[in-house]
Write a protein that holds these residues in place. Structure first.
Motif, PDB file in Angstrom:
ATOM      1  N   ASP A   2       0.857  -1.181   0.000  1.00 44.58           N
ATOM      2  CA  ASP A   2       0.000   0.000   0.000  1.00 44.58           C
ATOM      3  C   ASP A   2       0.895   1.234   0.000  1.00 44.58           C
ATOM      4  O   ASP A   2       1.511   1.574   1.018  1.00 44.58           O
ATOM      5  N   GLU A   3       0.974   1.936  -1.129  1.00 45.67           N
ATOM      6  CA  GLU A   3       1.877   3.085  -1.239  1.00 45.67           C
ATOM      7  C   GLU A   3       1.448   4.239  -0.351  1.00 45.67           C
ATOM      8  O   GLU A   3       2.285   5.027   0.102  1.00 45.67           O
ATOM      9  N   ALA A   4       0.143   4.370  -0.106  1.00 43.29           N
ATOM     10  CA  ALA A   4      -0.330   5.472   0.735  1.00 43.29           C
ATOM     11  C   ALA A   4       0.073   5.269   2.183  1.00 43.29           C
ATOM     12  O   ALA A   4       0.434   6.217   2.889  1.00 43.29           O
TER      13      ALA A   4
END
Length: 607
Positions: A557-559
């Motif tokens: 999850d990049e966020a």
């Protein structure tokens, strides 16, 4: 012992008439300032003018000067500073060259002496008087701001004008080399960027982070709870096109691009609460050494790193900068702070590449993108080569750095895919492999095997390309596999043969090689109804030698800079492999608890 001394006035002040005329001019100027920017102070200044005129121009100690009384510290326990007139100065009041302050309003609030009111451009007060602080306390005002239009001389915590500077008369500028190791209670400050190197110290206390703002660029630094009662050194280095901020004790190296503007400054603010700031102190002095020793108890002193401070920062083109980065990385053993510096340098390199690519002719763009991608995976491979410095970073910093590496590598590969047509390209180093495919849908690649870990592959649905065919009838797909990336967020060794009983039990370990697929633009692809991507993971720590539990199929999850399970399900698992199904694409992996070694008897039984 704090004391005051009588200031020797210049020769031209001997004449009472000259002195009186000068006073009238100054007070008239102050009144003008007050009318335009400080209406609430008009009554105080008028009162002062009247008292001055009635006293025949004499500035006796019993005259209430609001501008000078404003230098009385709020924590003086009611002690009067009778000598707060222009003939006296505070021997311990230090001068600082700043461009703004945000001050916490309470009984500890430092008074501020602004040496040139003409520079004040905005803020809720031009200069802070004790009366204003008292009014602010009564009105529950949390902070007071003082901001100037250009670098200005400000003094904090003064009980009179600082002896280092003449306020009324035109004498020489102060020597700013005099140390000031006093910790001031502030929300934040603005530092002018006309000096090549600035060092300040910061103790967060109740604040849980820091924000750095330069022009339109902003970077947040979160401080772990156990580091909030430490004193952190902040080094700020100004270059022509960027500003580098290093906080070694937090393993942070930050690059902020700067514009060519006059009177540029960097604003530094603590989160939520005010904190302690030391603005000019030599690390060798007794005061700072004692302060740092008292506040850093129980914490590890982290080295500033082996990479040079200007690592990855060059006025050359992207290729030359990348080659220099590769050369530098081959020469050193990386420490935790080097990881942060290298990752930030990768981000800066990406920005420079994008600018260079926009100026490149179409015929040369693909070659430039290929060269850049090859360099990026070589730099990233070196940064990922050894997990040990990564594992010394705080968990949040590991996640942030790992996410930036993945994002930079993926963006480089996608750029090649955009420029590629009717062909495939391979990029490979010891730690990273990329396959870029741009082919018609009927011959496109939909299965990719990890180049290092056997029994690990990703297979896209048969009709995965629907809605992703380009104008040239090509489907663009990127596959990436990492050899050591999975280990940088683990607490167990990369090689199971090096594991010892003291590292177990270990929860939530990445027990597979990391594999990534991108269709079209990064993060856009979703499986059709009833479809899913099949992912098979071979276990790095196998179930014949280690006790494994709680297998989870995850994606990056990049966020959140962390692993996420949503959208992925587990279909099958045994001692050696796990099969997952996911409805979207990004970096994919397998998390498992590795609880320890299996007893030899248990191993034979399983066999």
């Amino acid at each position: 012992m704090r004391c005051t001394e009588q200031r020797k006035m210049p020769d031209f002040v001997v004449s009472p008439k000259s002195w009186f005329a000068l006073l009238l001019f100054l007070h008239g100027y102050a009144l003008c300032q007050a009318l335009t920017e400080e209406p609430n102070s008009v009554i105080k200044i008028l009162k002062y003018l009247l008292q001055t005129i009635l006293s025949n121009g004499q500035t006796n100690a019993d005259v209430d000067d609001p501008l000078q009384s404003g230098t009385t510290q709020a924590n003086n326990s009611g002690e009067d500073f009778a000598q707060s007139n222009s003939s006296y100065c505070d021997t311990e009041c230090r001068v600082h060259r700043l461009q703004g302050l945000d001050i916490k309003v309470n009984k500890e609030s430092p008074s501020v002496w602004v040496h040139d009111l003409s520079n004040v451009k905005h803020g809720n007060w031009n200069v802070i008087f004790p009366e204003i602080l008292e009014d602010s306390l009564q009105q529950n005002i949390e902070n007071i701001s003082v901001n100037t239009s250009k670098p200005s001389l400000l003094s904090l915590g003064c009980r009179g004008p600082p002896c280092a500077q003449c306020i009324v008369s035109n004498c020489d500028s102060p020597a700013l080399s005099v140390p000031d190791c006093n910790p001031y209670l502030l929300y934040g400050l603005s530092l002018p960027l006309d000096s090549p190197h600035i060092t300040i110290y910061w103790r967060p206390e109740a604040a849980y982070g820091l924000t750095l703002t330069l022009d339109k660029n902003r970077e947040d630094v979160k401080v772990p709870e156990n580091d909030r009662n430490r004193t952190h050194r902040i080094d700020i280095k100004t270059r022509e096109k960027y500003v580098q901020v290093d906080i070694p004790s937090l393993h942070r190296g930050i690059i902020l691009e700067r514009e060519e503007v006059e009177n540029a400054f960097i604003k530094i603010e603590s989160w939520g609460q005010s904190s302690r700031w030391i603005l000019r102190c030599n690390i060798a002095t007794t005061e700072t050494t004692t302060l740092i020793a008292n506040t850093n108890q129980g914490s590890t002193n982290i080295s500033s790193g082996n990479l040079q401070e200007d690592f990855g920062l060059s006025q050359n083109n992207t290729k030359a900068t990348a080659k220099k980065m590769i050369s530098d990385l081959k020469e050193v053993s990386l420490l935790p702070s080097d990881i942060q510096r290298a990752v930030d340098a990768l981000t800066a390199l990406e920005k420079e590449f994008e600018k260079e690519l926009n100026l490149t002719e179409n015929g040369r763009a693909l070659e430039l993108a290929k060269e850049y991608t090859a360099d990026v995976i070589e730099v990233s491979g070196k940064v990922l080569e050894k997990p040990s410095p990564w594992q010394e970073l705080a968990e949040a910093d590991r996640g942030r750095a790992s996410g930036k590496v993945q994002a930079t590598v993926a963006s480089a590969a996608v750029k090649v895919a955009e420029l590629l047509s009717n062909r495939t390209e391979d990029f490979e180093t010891e730690n990273i492999h990329i396959l870029v495919s741009s082919r018609p849908a009927n011959v496109t690649t939909r299965r990719y095997d990890h180049v290092h870990y056997p029994n690990t592959y990703i297979e896209l649905p048969e009709l995965f390309y629907r809605g992703y065919v380009g104008e040239d009838n090509n489907v663009r797909v990127v596959f990436i596999s990492y050899t050591t990336l999975h280990s940088v967020t683990n607490t167990i060794p990369l090689d199971p043969k090096q594991a010892s009983p003291d590292v177990f039990p270990a929860k939530g370990q990445v027990n597979s090689g990391i594999i990534n697929a991108i269709v079209g633009q990064k993060g856009l692809w979703r499986a059709g109804e009833g479809e899913a991507t099949a992912v098979k993971f071979g276990h790095v720590y196998n179930g014949e030698e280690f006790l494994l539990a709680n297998a989870s199929c995850v994606w990056w999850d990049e966020a959140a800079n962390a692993w996420n399970t949503s959208g992925c399900t587990l279909n099958y698992t045994d001692a050696h492999v796990t099969i997952c199904r996911c409805n979207h694409l990004t970096s994919l992996a397998l998390l498992m608890d590795v609880r320890g070694f299996l007893a030899k008897e248990r191993v034979r039984e399983v066999s």
